[in-house]
Design an enzyme around this catalytic site. Structure first.
Site, short mmCIF file in Angstrom:
data_model
loop_
_atom_site.label_atom_id
_atom_site.label_comp_id
_atom_site.label_asym_id
_atom_site.label_seq_id
_atom_site.Cartn_x
_atom_site.Cartn_y
_atom_site.Cartn_z
N ALA A 64 46.16 43.48 41.43
CA ALA A 64 46.63 43.13 42.73
C ALA A 64 47.58 42.17 42.31
O ALA A 64 47.46 41.44 41.48
CB ALA A 64 45.83 42.89 43.56
N GLY A 103 42.62 45.34 39.99
CA GLY A 103 43.35 46.41 40.92
C GLY A 103 43.89 47.33 39.94
O GLY A 103 44.03 48.82 40.27
N GLU A 106 41.06 49.53 38.95
CA GLU A 106 40.38 50.27 39.98
C GLU A 106 41.40 51.49 40.47
O GLU A 106 40.93 52.40 40.57
CB GLU A 106 40.35 49.35 41.12
N GLU A 126 38.17 39.91 38.13
CA GLU A 126 38.35 39.07 39.66
C GLU A 126 37.29 37.94 39.76
O GLU A 126 37.63 37.06 40.34
CB GLU A 126 38.04 40.32 40.68
C1 3H9 Z 1 42.69 41.96 41.81
O1 3H9 Z 1 43.23 42.87 41.30
C2 3H9 Z 1 42.04 42.24 43.29
C3 3H9 Z 1 41.52 43.75 43.34
O2 3H9 Z 1 40.33 44.18 43.00
C4 3H9 Z 1 41.65 44.00 44.98
C5 3H9 Z 1 42.54 43.52 45.83
C6 3H9 Z 1 42.34 44.16 47.25
N1 3H9 Z 1 49.69 38.88 40.04
O3 3H9 Z 1 49.28 35.44 31.85
P1 3H9 Z 1 50.61 35.79 31.54
C7 3H9 Z 1 52.04 36.62 36.22
S1 3H9 Z 1 42.93 40.33 41.35
C8 3H9 Z 1 50.63 38.34 40.00
O4 3H9 Z 1 51.66 34.54 31.02
P2 3H9 Z 1 50.15 37.11 29.30
C9 3H9 Z 1 51.76 35.29 35.67
O5 3H9 Z 1 51.50 34.43 36.51
C10 3H9 Z 1 43.90 40.35 39.98
N2 3H9 Z 1 51.30 37.77 38.78
O6 3H9 Z 1 51.11 36.73 30.45
C11 3H9 Z 1 52.80 34.88 34.81
O7 3H9 Z 1 53.97 34.57 35.65
P3 3H9 Z 1 55.02 33.43 35.24
C12 3H9 Z 1 42.98 40.84 38.74
C13 3H9 Z 1 50.53 37.92 37.79
O8 3H9 Z 1 50.73 38.19 28.46
C14 3H9 Z 1 53.12 36.55 34.24
O9 3H9 Z 1 52.75 37.30 35.00
N3 3H9 Z 1 43.81 40.72 37.59
C15 3H9 Z 1 49.51 38.64 37.68
O10 3H9 Z 1 49.63 36.23 28.68
C16 3H9 Z 1 52.79 36.51 32.63
O11 3H9 Z 1 51.22 36.28 32.80
C17 3H9 Z 1 43.81 39.57 36.97
O12 3H9 Z 1 43.03 38.75 36.92
C18 3H9 Z 1 48.77 39.05 38.95
N4 3H9 Z 1 47.69 39.84 38.75
O13 3H9 Z 1 48.89 37.79 29.80
C19 3H9 Z 1 44.76 39.72 35.62
N5 3H9 Z 1 49.04 38.66 36.40
O14 3H9 Z 1 55.89 34.10 33.91
C20 3H9 Z 1 45.51 38.21 35.47
C21 3H9 Z 1 49.73 38.06 35.71
O15 3H9 Z 1 55.91 33.27 36.44
N6 3H9 Z 1 46.57 38.51 34.50
N7 3H9 Z 1 50.83 37.37 36.47
O16 3H9 Z 1 54.19 32.18 34.94
C22 3H9 Z 1 46.06 38.11 33.14
O17 3H9 Z 1 45.11 37.90 32.73
C23 3H9 Z 1 47.45 38.05 32.13
O18 3H9 Z 1 48.49 37.79 33.00
C24 3H9 Z 1 47.50 39.20 31.51
C25 3H9 Z 1 48.88 39.11 30.57
C26 3H9 Z 1 46.21 39.53 30.58
C27 3H9 Z 1 47.90 40.27 32.40
#
Ligand code: 3H9
Length: 686
Positions: A64, A103, A106, A126
């Site tokens: 999400a 998400g 999911e 999450e």
């Molecule tokens: C969820 O899904 C809830 C659901 O169950 C239900 C809801 C109803 N959203 O980390 P990076 C941005 S909760 C928005 O440097 P990498 C990040 O801020 C979510 N933005 O890259 C950054 O922005 P900026 C569950 C996001 O290659 C840019 O993307 N998911 C999100 O080192 C690059 O990110 C997670 O917890 C997001 N979800 O790593 C996963 N994710 O350039 C969270 C990233 O402006 N994400 N951004 O600073 C990660 O673990 C890592 O970002 C990922 C990439 C492994 C994907």
């Protein structure tokens, strides 16, 4: 298709829906709309027999969109979208590369079949944001992979590899060639040709009945109880998984959503989400866009003590060749033995493959002379913390290192500018302040001297990332960000002691707040003599000095503030108690009756105040950097978010009032102007 985030193509009856929303295809409103439109069109087309959904760019949906949290979720929502997937009359195949997270996974679970490239990672992380998978993940995962694996995946929060995902049944196939799209289309055709059923995860039974599930959950919770302390999400997650086993799917979804909303409204989740963004913000530092970086292919570390060998390991573990240098042969041999032993232990515990261990050992060299710095692109000095010594070493490095090499000092509180000034190349000098053990602690303070170049700063920030650390930029001052802020906690703890408060009460309050140990336990661990006992000049003036004189140097001598048994378990010491009472009585103090909350505020409000000073002096770039530094460097409990956001949560006016009271009691502190101004204006740091 007119939606710019979505492309729909057809290949012999299979519709391929590709979503392209950089950087990570987060499921924000626009992406949800694109999927809604594209999937609607594909499913309505009578010529389409199956649909493949995949992402362009570096990853499958990363979850999400976290930036939308806290606002009402706009339609189309994930639940409606996944209902539609479930209800489709044609098979939907998720084709996964990069990371399918939260998400994003999911969504894949709501598809009928899943295929992933071997390098893919799949997870429901999450919990790290203080949340649970709120779009059916806690209901679908136990049905697909069983309750025990679902607990590991969702409470543990660690992504699994494609191979592991296949083993536990999270995906149906690992793609065996580079072209995921072609493989997924072929798989979809195969499914249609073989008349494979529409496998709706929601309709699968869980592997355990409610009673068995309750026992499995109780066992899991008991085994992991220690790591749950302070966190709200794990408890809600196990309750949601339990609901998957004791009620129908729809009712389980309702329960999941209640538990999700409770977490979303909690301060713990707000704090953890703050740290997620703080980590990413810290990476952005003010340097010229075109400053470039120094290519680092080899590293020399000077000093083979605890810090030097830890730093050597940190670089070896990240794949850099390292030469460890020490002019003292015995120290060099001890340090080298520690490096080798640690690598052997990693391999014997199965944490790294034997081939990786061998490669790291082959990349490790030692030298008894400083000449070896001549080959290095980066030199890290980690000698004893004394300015004249470090200056002497830097004078030699300056004469030996190749032009353009980055010259780093691991000083933890000395004046980096005074070190840089000794060289003919202060622009190349930077602080790389590691925290012990340097191969484990996540914080790396990158200290910018008055003349450090942008290029060197950018190089150091990138290095931090390559080492798997959180690099936080700091200006030059005594103690930089983390040590300087936390020194105020130690001083406040000592002030309480002087008033007759017992160390175990202080430590218990800090552990209750969420630190792994309190300041006096920490001092006993480090050694009371090590943290500053000047036998000649200060004997007997403080409780600590009296303990040292009595031979109570901490854990290593079997006693300090606590008495220790053979297993180094500490119990309150009668000697320490009598000494503290004696000190308090002589200064006319009677131990105040403080609650744990009073102690927490006495110790941590001064840290918030120091954070405000770090900001106002420009030592820290932003409040979130201070939070990040203390969470990563001092194990500040992540569910409180660090001192600055916690300070906001407590209320800045209340903090100022409490500090003024401490000052009235004689505490030698001054309140930061920034803190006073913000408190008066009703503002916050974040
Ligand atoms: C969820 O899904 C809830 C659901 O169950 C239900 C809801 C109803 N959203 O980390 P990076 C941005 S909760 C928005 O440097 P990498 C990040 O801020 C979510 N933005 O890259 C950054 O922005 P900026 C569950 C996001 O290659 C840019 O993307 N998911 C999100 O080192 C690059 O990110 C997670 O917890 C997001 N979800 O790593 C996963 N994710 O350039 C969270 C990233 O402006 N994400 N951004 O600073 C990660 O673990 C890592 O970002 C990922 C990439 C492994 C994907």
């Amino acid at each position: 298709m007119t939606n710019p985030l979505c492309t729909l193509t057809h290949e012999d009856g299979v519709a391929v829906l590709t979503i392209d929303s950089p950087p990570v295809n987060a499921l924000g409103e626009a992406v949800r709309q694109a999927i809604h439109d594209g999937m609607g069109q594909a499913l309505a087309d009578p010529a389409v027999t199956a649909v493949v959904i995949l992402c362009a760019g570096r990853t499958f949906f990363a979850g999400a969109d976290i930036t939308e949290f806290g606002k009402p979720f706009a339609a189309p929502g994930l639940h409606d979208m996944f209902d539609r997937f479930d209800g489709a009359s044609k098979p939907i195949v998720a084709a996964i590369h990069g990371t399918a997270l939260g998400g994003g996974l999911e969504l894949a679970l709501a598809c009928h079949y899943r295929v992933a490239v071997p390098s893919a990672k799949l997870g429901l992380p999450e919990v790290a944001l203080g949340l649970l998978p709120g779009a059916g993940g806690t209901q679908r995962a136990p049905r697909l992979i069983g309750v025990a694996h679902a607990l590991d995946l969702i409470v543990g929060g660690k992504p699994v590899s494609a191979a592991q995902a296949l083993r536990i049944g999270l995906i149906d196939r690992v793609a065996d060639g580079p072209d995921l799209r072609a493989q997924a289309v072929a798989y979809a055709r195969e499914l249609v040709a073989s008349g494979a059923p529409l496998r709706r995860t929601r309709d699968l039974p869980t592997d355990l009945d409610p009673q068995e599930a309750a026992a499995c959950i109780a066992d899991y919770s008991a085994r992991n109880a220690k790591s749950f302390v302070g966190f709200k999400a794990p408890g809600n997650i196990v309750r949601a998984i339990e609901a998957a086993t004791d009620r129908p799917f729809e009712a389980g979804l309702t329960r999941e959503w209640e538990l999700f909303e409770e977490l979303m409204a909690s301060p713990e989740s707000a704090a953890q989400r703050h740290i997620f963004f703080a980590e990413r913000a810290a990476a952005k530092v003010p340097v010229a866009r075109d400053c470039g970086e120094v290519a680092i292919a080899s590293v020399a570390v000077i000093g083979a003590g605890t810090m030097g060998s830890g730093i050597t390991l940190a670089f070896l573990n990240a794949g850099f060749p390292v030469t460890m240098i020490d002019v003292n042969p015995a120290a060099l041999e001890r340090g080298a033995a520690h490096v080798r032993k640690t690598l052997e232990a990693l391999a014997s515990k199965g944490r790294i493959a034997d081939t990786v261990r061998d490669a790291r050992l082959a990349a490790f060299a030692t030298s008894g002379t400083l000449d070896a710095v001549a080959q290095a692109d980066l030199v890290v000095e980690a000698v004893f913390e004394r300015l004249d010594l470090k200056q002497q070493v830097f004078r030699q490095i300056d004469a030996l290192a190749k032009p353009g090499a980055v010259l780093a000092s691991n000083t933890s509180f000395l004046d980096l500018d005074a070190i840089a000034a000794i060289t003919g190349r202060p622009a190349d000098v930077v602080g790389l302040h590691f925290f012990a053990p340097a191969n484990i602690m996540r914080l790396l303070e990158v200290v910018r001297g008055a003349r450090t170049s942008d290029r060197v700063i950018q190089t150091a920030m990138t290095l931090g990332r390559k080492l798997g650390k959180v690099a936080v930029l700091s200006g030059v001052c005594d103690g930089f960000i983390a040590n300087r802020a936390m020194a105020r906690r130690t001083e406040a703890a000592d002030r309480l002691l002087a008033r007759g408060v017992m160390p175990w009460d202080v430590d218990a309050a800090m552990v209750g707040y969420g630190f792994p140990m309190g300041p006096f336990q920490m001092m006993d661990l480090v050694g009371l003599d090590v943290i500053g006992w000047d036998k000649e000049n200060t004997a007997g003036r403080t409780v600590q000095e009296v303990l040292c004189e009595a031979g109570r140097l901490g854990q290593k001598s079997g006693s300090g503030y606590y008495d220790y048994d053979a297993q180094r378990r500490g119990t309150p010491s009668a000697f320490a108690e009598a000494t503290i009472r004696d000190f308090a009585a002589r200064s006319g103090q009677s131990a105040p009756n403080l609650s744990a909350q009073d102690i927490v505020e006495s110790l941590l409000f001064p840290v918030v105040n120091e954070g405000a000073k770090l900001l106002e002096e420009g030592i820290a770039l932003r409040a979130s950097d201070i939070d990040m530094a203390l969470v990563a460097g001092y194990a500040w409990p992540v569910y409180t978010g660090g001192p600055m956001i916690w300070g906001d949560y407590c209320g800045l006016a209340r903090i100022v009032a409490a500090l003024d009271e401490q000052i009235a009691q004689g505490a030698p502190i001054t309140v930061s102007n920034l803190l006073r101004t913000k408190a008066a204006a009703g503002e916050t740091f974040l």
